[in-house]
Design a protein around this motif. Structure first.
Motif, PDB file in Angstrom:
ATOM      1  N   UNK A  34      33.296  67.814  31.736  1.00  0.00           N
ATOM      2  CA  UNK A  34      33.280  69.171  32.273  1.00  0.00           C
ATOM      3  C   UNK A  34      31.917  69.390  32.901  1.00  0.00           C
ATOM      4  N   UNK A  35      31.892  69.713  34.187  1.00  0.00           N
ATOM      5  CA  UNK A  35      30.627  69.854  34.911  1.00  0.00           C
ATOM      6  C   UNK A  35      30.501  71.262  35.485  1.00  0.00           C
ATOM      7  N   UNK A  36      29.281  71.754  35.506  1.00  0.00           N
ATOM      8  CA  UNK A  36      28.991  73.049  36.106  1.00  0.00           C
ATOM      9  C   UNK A  36      28.338  72.855  37.466  1.00  0.00           C
ATOM     10  N   UNK A  37      28.763  73.654  38.434  1.00  0.00           N
ATOM     11  CA  UNK A  37      28.183  73.662  39.768  1.00  0.00           C
ATOM     12  C   UNK A  37      27.405  74.959  39.944  1.00  0.00           C
ATOM     13  N   UNK A  38      26.209  74.859  40.469  1.00  0.00           N
ATOM     14  CA  UNK A  38      25.314  76.010  40.620  1.00  0.00           C
ATOM     15  C   UNK A  38      25.619  76.741  41.921  1.00  0.00           C
ATOM     16  N   UNK A  39      26.089  77.987  41.822  1.00  0.00           N
ATOM     17  CA  UNK A  39      26.420  78.781  43.007  1.00  0.00           C
ATOM     18  C   UNK A  39      25.460  79.938  43.231  1.00  0.00           C
ATOM     19  N   UNK A  40      24.347  79.946  42.526  1.00  0.00           N
ATOM     20  CA  UNK A  40      23.390  81.026  42.739  1.00  0.00           C
ATOM     21  C   UNK A  40      22.818  80.940  44.153  1.00  0.00           C
ATOM     22  N   UNK A  41      22.677  82.068  44.837  1.00  0.00           N
ATOM     23  CA  UNK A  41      22.219  82.049  46.239  1.00  0.00           C
ATOM     24  C   UNK A  41      20.924  81.280  46.450  1.00  0.00           C
ATOM     25  N   UNK A  42      19.995  81.395  45.521  1.00  0.00           N
ATOM     26  CA  UNK A  42      18.724  80.683  45.673  1.00  0.00           C
ATOM     27  C   UNK A  42      18.955  79.178  45.680  1.00  0.00           C
ATOM     28  N   UNK A  43      19.842  78.706  44.799  1.00  0.00           N
ATOM     29  CA  UNK A  43      20.116  77.269  44.727  1.00  0.00           C
ATOM     30  C   UNK A  43      20.828  76.773  45.974  1.00  0.00           C
ATOM     31  N   UNK A  44      21.793  77.557  46.465  1.00  0.00           N
ATOM     32  CA  UNK A  44      22.514  77.139  47.653  1.00  0.00           C
ATOM     33  C   UNK A  44      21.618  77.161  48.889  1.00  0.00           C
ATOM     34  N   UNK A  45      20.721  78.112  48.950  1.00  0.00           N
ATOM     35  CA  UNK A  45      19.822  78.193  50.101  1.00  0.00           C
ATOM     36  C   UNK A  45      18.817  77.061  50.129  1.00  0.00           C
ATOM     37  N   UNK A  46      18.534  76.452  48.973  1.00  0.00           N
ATOM     38  CA  UNK A  46      17.522  75.395  48.910  1.00  0.00           C
ATOM     39  C   UNK A  46      17.985  74.094  49.561  1.00  0.00           C
ATOM     40  N   UNK A  47      19.275  73.907  49.740  1.00  0.00           N
ATOM     41  CA  UNK A  47      19.834  72.711  50.377  1.00  0.00           C
ATOM     42  C   UNK A  47      19.379  71.428  49.685  1.00  0.00           C
ATOM     43  N   UNK A  48      19.265  71.471  48.361  1.00  0.00           N
ATOM     44  CA  UNK A  48      18.871  70.282  47.617  1.00  0.00           C
ATOM     45  C   UNK A  48      20.066  69.373  47.389  1.00  0.00           C
ATOM     46  N   UNK A  49      19.790  68.173  46.882  1.00  0.00           N
ATOM     47  CA  UNK A  49      20.864  67.228  46.600  1.00  0.00           C
ATOM     48  C   UNK A  49      21.774  67.778  45.507  1.00  0.00           C
ATOM     49  N   UNK A  50      23.056  67.435  45.523  1.00  0.00           N
ATOM     50  CA  UNK A  50      23.974  67.930  44.491  1.00  0.00           C
ATOM     51  C   UNK A  50      23.495  67.532  43.094  1.00  0.00           C
TER      52      UNK A  50
END
Length: 412
Positions: A34-50
């Protein structure tokens, strides 16, 4: 589909979950995570690797059916708890909760039979579930089997494997994490319409809505309701070939109606003496019961209405609101087709009527009115990003967050 994928977003819109399964050829078990994906705007805006975070990892042996995974029916219960059905540590499938912050795993059931569906109350102190009830061809104390009208596959393979038997199901309710013995709700019943039965429980844990299949009423109901006649004419051929039901069991399609149960004393009441509009297969498992408040009432999408005082019934399927304590229902709207599924919204709910979405809002008088305003089906706290699976011929599928302007962010 993407609609179901976006159900995996937490209520606050900050995370989503996925379930992965990977085969270990060397040692045989399958690895579930079971994996969690980070959908917080700051995380998505950072364009970091998955960087999915694994919150549960389990090796499962004898995972023999790819269509029946050993970790399934996962959903959010609040913003930090996941509830799911899993076969862990050699046990039969049980219902668990997982705190995503502390990683605490709690078992809510201790069933000896195979659980196929479940629903939990808001306080997690009560669970309603459906099991496959054992139905072996060689009964206890018998020395041989007269095949007669039993399924060949059941006789050949079904003595110890409930999935291969002529399947029967039964409903149960259990309180306080299985410390008290489960209580049966009704008698075992035969599988119908190529689907396992789904269950629904009110948030306060007082009521449950459970489907009941009634093949013996198809002859009457197909004369009154065109949607029943449509499926019966296509799928209930056994009734025409073998009217007595000796050689062929009518299992491809049978109309069903919804029953409400008072879980404190195990008493039942019919919501309406008429069938719903469910088709066959997985379409029967889509959500159509929406509880209002703590369970004072429920919205049932896609049910026929009983015949009126003139003896005639509406040919269309309807959306109704039902008050279980008063045993009263009220019509909300007629549908143009079948109700494919229904989802709650901040202001009410929406129903997929055939291929059309219809939104409903509470009126000032306490009833419902249909809204002409339609919005995307997504959590209101995360209005910009939606989940989508993207793949290509030479690239396996990955989960992406797709922005309003179509810009993708790969999450896996």
């Amino acid at each position: 589909d993407d609609e179901a994928l976006n159900d995996q977003i937490s209520p606050d819109g900050s995370h989503a979950f996925i379930v992965t399964r990977k085969a270990d050829i060397a040692s045989d078990p399958n690895l579930y995570e079971l994996k969690l994906l980070d959908l917080r705007p700051v995380s998505l805006a950072a364009k970091t690797a998955p960087s999915p975070v694994t919150v549960l990892s389990a090796k499962v042996g004898e995972d023999v059916r790819f269509t029946d995974p050993s970790v399934k029916l996962v959903h959010w219960h609040g913003d930090r708890t996941l509830v799911f059905l899993a076969r862990l540590a050699g046990l039969s499938p049980q219902v668990y909760t997982l705190d995503i912050l502390t990683r605490k795993l709690t078992r809510l059931t201790a069933a000896s039979d195979l659980i196929v569906s479940y629903a939990e109350s808001q306080d997690l102190r009560r669970v309603v579930y459906a099991v496959i009830a054992p139905n072996p061809p060689l009964q206890a104390g018998a020395h041989d089997v007269v095949v007669g009208n039993q399924s060949f596959w059941s006789v050949e393979f079904g003595q110890g494997d409930v999935r291969a038997q002529q399947r029967k199901y039964r409903y149960f309710v259990v309180d306080e994490g299985g410390h008290r013995a489960p209580r049966a709700l009704g008698a075992p019943f035969a599988e119908s319409s190529n689907a396992w039965p789904t269950v629904s429980i009110s948030p306060d844990g007082r009521w449950a809505v459970l489907p009941r299949w009634e093949p013996e009423r198809v002859a009457v109901w197909e004369r009154e309701y065109p949607l029943v006649a449509e499926l019966s004419g296509k799928l209930s051929l056994a009734r025409k070939i073998d009217p007595l039901g000796y050689f062929v069991t009518a299992s491809n399609y049978a109309p069903r109606r919804m029953i409400v149960w008072h879980l404190d004393d195990g008493k039942e009441a019919t919501i309406g003496d008429a069938p719903d509009d469910a088709s066959v297969g997985l379409s029967q498992n889509r959500p159509k019961v929406l509880w209002q408040g703590a369970g004072e009432s429920l919205v049932l999408a896609g049910t026929h209405l009983p015949a009126g005082k003139d003896g005639r019934a509406s040919p269309a399927s309807h959306i109704i609101e039902y008050w279980p304590a008063r045993r009263q229902w009220k019509d909300i709207a007629a549908l143009a087709a079948r109700a494919e599924r229904a989802y709650a919204t901040p202001d009410g709910f929406y129903v997929i009527d055939g291929d059309k979405r219809r939104d409903f809002e509470r009126s000032s008088a306490g009833g419902w009115r249909e809204s002409t305003r339609t919005t995307a089906a997504q959590p209101p706290t995360n209005p910009v990003w939606r989940l989508q699976t993207i793949q290509a011929p030479n690239r396996p599928p990955d989960v992406y967050a797709v922005g309003r302007g179509g810009e993708p962010r790969r999450l896996t």
